[in-house]
Design an enzyme around this catalytic site. Structure first.
Site, PDB file in Angstrom:
ATOM      1  N   LYS A 174      26.706 -19.602 -53.015  1.00  0.00           N
ATOM      2  CA  LYS A 174      26.824 -20.677 -54.001  1.00  0.00           C
ATOM      3  C   LYS A 174      26.480 -22.007 -53.335  1.00  0.00           C
ATOM      4  O   LYS A 174      26.923 -22.270 -52.207  1.00  0.00           O
ATOM      5  CB  LYS A 174      28.267 -20.700 -54.525  1.00  0.00           C
ATOM      6  CG  LYS A 174      28.519 -21.648 -55.691  1.00  0.00           C
ATOM      7  CD  LYS A 174      29.997 -21.582 -56.122  1.00  0.00           C
ATOM      8  CE  LYS A 174      30.285 -22.400 -57.357  1.00  0.00           C
ATOM      9  NZ  LYS A 174      31.700 -22.308 -57.775  1.00  0.00           N
ATOM     10  N   SER A 216      36.208 -19.555 -61.639  1.00  0.00           N
ATOM     11  CA  SER A 216      34.766 -19.709 -61.417  1.00  0.00           C
ATOM     12  C   SER A 216      34.068 -18.523 -60.770  1.00  0.00           C
ATOM     13  O   SER A 216      32.848 -18.489 -60.707  1.00  0.00           O
ATOM     14  CB  SER A 216      34.491 -20.951 -60.576  1.00  0.00           C
ATOM     15  OG  SER A 216      34.595 -22.093 -61.385  1.00  0.00           O
ATOM     16  N   SER A 238      32.019 -21.464 -62.788  1.00  0.00           N
ATOM     17  CA  SER A 238      30.929 -22.256 -62.275  1.00  0.00           C
ATOM     18  C   SER A 238      29.981 -21.504 -61.338  1.00  0.00           C
ATOM     19  O   SER A 238      28.875 -21.972 -61.089  1.00  0.00           O
ATOM     20  CB  SER A 238      31.491 -23.464 -61.532  1.00  0.00           C
ATOM     21  OG  SER A 238      32.211 -23.048 -60.389  1.00  0.00           O
TER      22      SER A 238
END
Lengths: 96, 478, 488
Positions: C77, C176, C152
């Site tokens: 990420k 997330s 996210s």
């Protein structure tokens, strides 16, 4: 409920420019969210401790040792503006 | 109406740790711009603070030295404001739960001894440094200082005059230097002071409105700035106006205080506990370890010098004003076993010379061991005090042992009775006129005879022996 | 496409046996990333470095060396710093930020031999539940390109779901990892708070952020998790307790385990197809020998407001550093310093980030701190007590839906921040209580969108939820399903 002035003051504290055009939507969202927070008022928290998120009991301390982690060039490599190995900014007027 | 000044000081003490309080970069003063940097100093994304244990050790030490209570649990909080030399947009500090509270230090101003309360001592991180170029309309930011560990000492509003404020600051400086936790260098900013000043009618208990004077970076300025501010506030109050709560800056060039620009916006620091740092728990055993390792404090030593060695309070204060002085004194005293002599040689001869030649104490060419030997020679009557001063001058420039200088220059004191007696008799014989005067009762001529004997002895005769033998022989002439 | 049935260990064996080269694996990964570019799951692809590393890995294998992840392509990420690589946090304000150091989790992966092929798209600063808040555009759901990936960590979820990489790293502050895992049909685990160092992870809400893993198989997630976990001298809030060998200790014996089923997680708003799938999954666990226990978590309804006070408060503080002075985007129009701050932040941050900064600033400001922030921290302790009570008396872990719905349409909730916030209601409580939790695929709705089963464990008991997920994966194949665009 918060009014325009309060939102503007908060934005000022957070250093966020808000145009007059975007203000109504921001204030509306702001108020709806604050309104949503009201549900926690019904909880009696008088004698409650605050939550602690720390995973361990014992302190996590560091020895007093230097580690040269970044060179001056690395420190400055992402700077939007620089001069003489320092970060350059518009003149700080409220200066000491 | 008479007014009383109410003054509280906030003193920032930069700690002598190797690395920063939450990051691993070096703290060394005078490095090139942005050379002492790690991700934490720069507030880089993803960087996290980890507390330097030594910082806590130092804060505990200072707390103990100022008779504070050390809090078993204390916390770090974030203090938010935007400024280009504050990398994270917040300063890690302590807010509701500082490390030390409720202490005091004793100060002396003239004859007056006073205890000044310490409200709290807390740990925080320093900001970087900005330099402003008004002509070019820009500023430059160096983050070397960002994240260097500080303690802030907040006094109670117990100070009543500019002189007391200076005495208090001197006391703090003495303590932090004594403990070895700060170099106390105000010019380089290792010790910084802000003063809160207000006035109230004498006898009134309620505090008046205060102003805060920032950036007082020398003892001279702190006294002058506070004096100026007191006078200014008296003027305001006498003309029936009100003092406005503001932040002032002292302008040393014009010797005035001025309100700071750009501070009119009410600050809201939005303190909250720093989620990256656990509450700091300080067990009694930690405090005990620090206590064991601490040097005896200067006030206690000064007291010993007065009581055990018979020094005056003022002398004792000077000797204990710096740890180096005290250690130097101890060596002198050990060598000559005469505290008064050691003290006067140190404070008048040595300090005088240092002053005159603008040399710092630590760089003095005459070290304690050598000076101690010189004093020993005085006590043993090998040389006179006067000769010793000449030898000291030589020691200063040649960096030689006193014995060597004395031997080479033939400065050894003459204490042989028969030699001195011969000179005495010769002087008496050669000055019949002065003998007449002496007989007529003039005591003044006695010093004339001493002078004459010393002249023959080239100044090296033992003064006490000269006195003794002259008196004896003159007695016979009467 | 990586074979969804192959485990990391099998891949690793193939590499050590030299039946496959790391170079081939990395090429495969880069090819698929390129092929599914339209999913927008990567912000930066590190092709050159990855290929170089693959050569190194192959040479390493040839030299007879071994490392647990040698030659395995991993996606990270774009909120974890990778030294020398652009790290954006999905924000314009860090659009050109080159990380000068690596996150501890990244360092551990690299030291274990893994090859980072790229940085995954995300909601700006991890603030969002759909990946629509990224400055670099939304991530598309590989099961239906009109739907959101979830967020996210949407990019990381999609990278695994579409077979670009076998495993990916994400962060989970309010769901997330689990929520996009659920929406994309993969397994996602966030460990106990304090298990993985946060050093080098761009902070959103420091007291809630945790690094975690996306994988298809529980076994793979276990292996990655044990590698990235553990004490780090650079993080003052990471635990110093030893890390179990999650993958070695993995077993499928869940007989007698008491699984709590909270009634609050099955209330109005729960999509009926999701409910049905979860009930079947629970029944499967029962068949495996677990006992299902009805439990109550009475303070669940306060979790969302508490979260949206605490997380924005911390975010408003954490994001103060983005001021255009030392790094990152700077508004060029600014003439004064005050202007520079306000313009940089107004144009550098997206709408949702600014909304949270404003809310966070407000709840910390003079006169409101006690009423909002302090109060929320107290209510948070009640939410955490709900869990400690049931764990002390009734059950060993908790199971339920991860999200009340399947992935929704892009743009469906963007106009209404509150509706968006409420979609996190089932994932937030674990974060607020510091607990480990995972989501593993357990079915599809009638539109063919994946459904996730959430397992919440006791503090430090990642092993238990991994074991249950592993057992479940032994008797089901939901985690092996491949989205249409990746087939053939």
């Amino acid at each position: 409920m918060s009014d325009n002035e309060q939102v503007k003051h908060t934005a000022k504290l957070a250093r966020l420019a808000i145009s007059d055009g975007e203000l109504p939507v921001i204030v509306d969202n702001f108020n709806r969210i604050l309104d949503f927070f009201k549900i926690i008022d019904e909880v009696d928290t008088e004698d409650l401790p605050e939550y602690s998120h720390y995973p361990d009991e014992d302190q996590h301390l560091r020895k007093d040792q230097t580690v040269h982690a970044l060179t001056t060039e690395q420190a400055l490599s992402n700077a939007p503006d620089r001069q003489d190995n320092m970060f350059k900014t518009p003149l700080i007027v409220s200066a000491e | 109406m008479e007014f009383e000044a109410v003054i509280g000081l906030e003193v920032h003490v930069q700690l002598l740790t190797e690395s920063k309080v939450f990051g691993t970069a070096a703290t060394k003063f005078g490095a090139k711009p942005n050379a002492n940097i790690d991700p934490v100093s720069l507030g880089l994304p993803g960087s996290l603070p980890v507390l330097n244990k030594k910082t806590v050790d130092f804060a505990i030490m200072l707390g103990l030295a100022t008779h504070c209570e050390i809090n078993g649990t204390n916390r770090f909080a974030r203090k938010h404001y935007f400024y280009p030399d504050l990398p994270k947009g917040y300063q890690i500090s302590q807010f509701e739960e500082p490390i030390c509270e409720r202490g005091s230090v004793d100060i002396v101003v003239g004859e007056l001894h006073r205890a000044i309360g310490i409200k709290r001592i807390h740990i925080e991180e320093d900001a970087g440094k900005s330099t402003h170029y008004a002509n070019g309309n820009f500023s430059l930011v160096d983050c070397n200082r960002a994240g260097v560990g500080l303690v802030e000492i907040v006094s109670e509003p117990d100070i009543r005059s500019a002189a007391e404020a200076a005495a208090y600051l001197r006391k703090i400086r003495q303590l932090v230097r004594w403990l070895g936790i700060c170099d106390g260098n105000m010019e380089e900013g290792s010790l910084r002071c802000d003063a809160n000043v207000s006035l109230r009618p004498l006898g009134e208990l309620k505090f008046g409105t205060r102003t805060e004077i920032k950036n007082l970076n020398s003892f001279k300025f702190i006294e002058k700035a506070i004096e100026y501010e007191i006078a200014r506030q008296i003027k305001v109050l006498r003309s029936d106006e009100e003092v406005i709560q503001t932040t002032m800056l002292y302008d040393s060039e014009n010797d005035v205080t001025r309100p700071m620009r750009g501070k009119e916006e009410a600050l809201d620091y939005r303190y909250f506990p720093d989620p990256d740092l656990m509450p700091l728990k300080i067990e009694e055993s930690w405090i005990e370890t620090i206590r064991q390792g601490m040097p005896t404090l200067p006030d206690a030593l000064a007291n010993q010098l007065v009581v055990n060695l018979g020094l005056s309070e003022e002398e004792a204060q000077i000797i204990t004003s710096e740890r180096d002085y005290f250690e130097y004194f101890q060596e002198l005293h050990a060598a000559c076993q005469n505290p008064k002599l050691a003290c006067s040689w140190m404070t008048s001869e040595l300090f005088g010379k240092l002053n005159k030649t603008n040399v710092s104490f630590t760089e003095s060419p005459v070290k304690a061991k050598r000076l101690g030997r010189l004093l020993q020679l005085i006590v043993q009557d090998t040389i006179s005090g006067k000769t010793a001063k000449a030898v000291f001058e030589q020691m200063w420039t040649t960096n030689q042992d006193p014995e060597k200088i004395i031997a080479e220059k033939g400065l050894q004191q003459i204490s042989d009775r028969s030699v001195i007696l011969n000179w005495v008799l010769q002087v008496i014989k050669e000055h019949p006129k002065q003998i007449e005067q002496y007989r007529a009762g003039s005591d003044k001529v006695f010093s004339f005879f001493v002078g004459q004997v010393m002249k023959l002895a080239r100044g090296n005769a033992s003064p006490s022996l000269v006195n003794e033998l002259l008196l004896e022989e003159l007695q016979k002439e009467k | 496409m990586f074979d969804s049935a192959k485990s990391l260990q099998e891949l690793q064996t193939a590499i050590t046996d030299r039946t496959i080269l790391a170079q081939e694996l990395v090429d495969k990964s880069l090819t698929i990333i390129e092929k599914h570019k339209q999913l927008n799951s990567f912000i930066t692809v590190c092709s050159d470095i990855a290929k170089e590393r693959a050569n190194w890995a192959d040479a390493h294998v040839a030299g007879g060396h071994k490392l647990p992840l040698l030659g395995i392509p991993v996606a990270v990420k774009d909120i974890l710093l990778v030294n020398g690589t652009r790290t954006t946090a999905g924000s314009r304000i860090l659009e050109n930020f080159i990380a000068p150091y690596s996150a501890t989790a990244v360092r551990k992966l690299v030291e274990a031999g893994a090859i980072i092929v790229g940085k995954c798209n995300l909601d700006e600063f991890a603030m969002g539940s759909t990946n629509e808040n990224s400055y670099f555009g939304p991530v598309l759901n590989p099961w239906n390109l009109d739907c959101v990936s979830g967020g996210s960590s949407g990019g990381s979820a999609v990278a695994v779901a579409s077979g670009m990489v076998p495993v990916a790293i994400g962060t989970d502050t309010g769901g997330s990892i689990r929520q996009p895992a659920s929406f994309c049909g993969v397994l996602g685990i966030r460990p106990t708070y304090g298990r993985v160092s946060r050093y080098g992870v761009i902070a959103y809400a420091s007291s809630l952020d945790q690094v975690g893993v996306f994988a298809r198989q529980a076994k793979d997630a276990a292996q990655i998790l044990e590698i990235i976990s553990g004490y780090d001298e650079k993080d003052g809030t990471v635990s110093n307790r030893s890390v179990p060998s999650f993958s070695k200790d993995l077993n499928d014996n869940i007989k007698g385990l008491r699984i709590g089923v909270p009634k609050e997680y099955f209330q109005a708003g729960l999509n009926s197809e999701v409910r049905a799938a979860i009930e079947i999954a629970l029944n499967e666990l029962k068949k495996l020998g677990a006992d299902l226990v009805d439990i109550e978590l009475p303070h669940t309804k306060y979790a969302v407001p508490v979260y949206y006070i605490i997380a924005p408060a911390e975010a408003s503080s954490n994001l103060g550093r983005y001021d255009g002075i030392r790094y990152g985007y700077r508004a060029t129009s600014a003439k004064s310093l005050a202007d520079l701050y306000e313009q940089t932040r107004a144009t550098g941050f997206g709408a949702e980030t600014k909304r949270r900064i404003l809310i966070g600033t407000y709840v910390l400001s003079k006169g409101y701190f006690d009423r909002y922030y302090k109060k929320a921290r107290k209510v948070q302790s009640l939410i955490a007590s709900d869990f400690s009570n049931v764990f002390a008396n009734q059950c060993d872990l908790i199971a339920g839906p991860t999200v009340a719905t399947t992935a929704f349409k892009i743009g469906e909730k963007t106009a209404d921040p509150l509706a968006m916030y409420l979609s996190d209601i089932l994932t937030i409580p674990a974060n607020l209580s510091g607990l480990p939790a995972l989501s593993t695929p357990c079915g599809f709705d009638s539109k063919g969108l994946p459904i996730g089963l959430q397992l919440i464990g006791q503090k430090w008991a990642e092993q238990t939820i991994l074991n249950v997920a592993h057992s479940y994966q032994q008797v089901t194949d939901w985690h092996k399903h491949i989205p249409p665009i990746s087939r053939g």
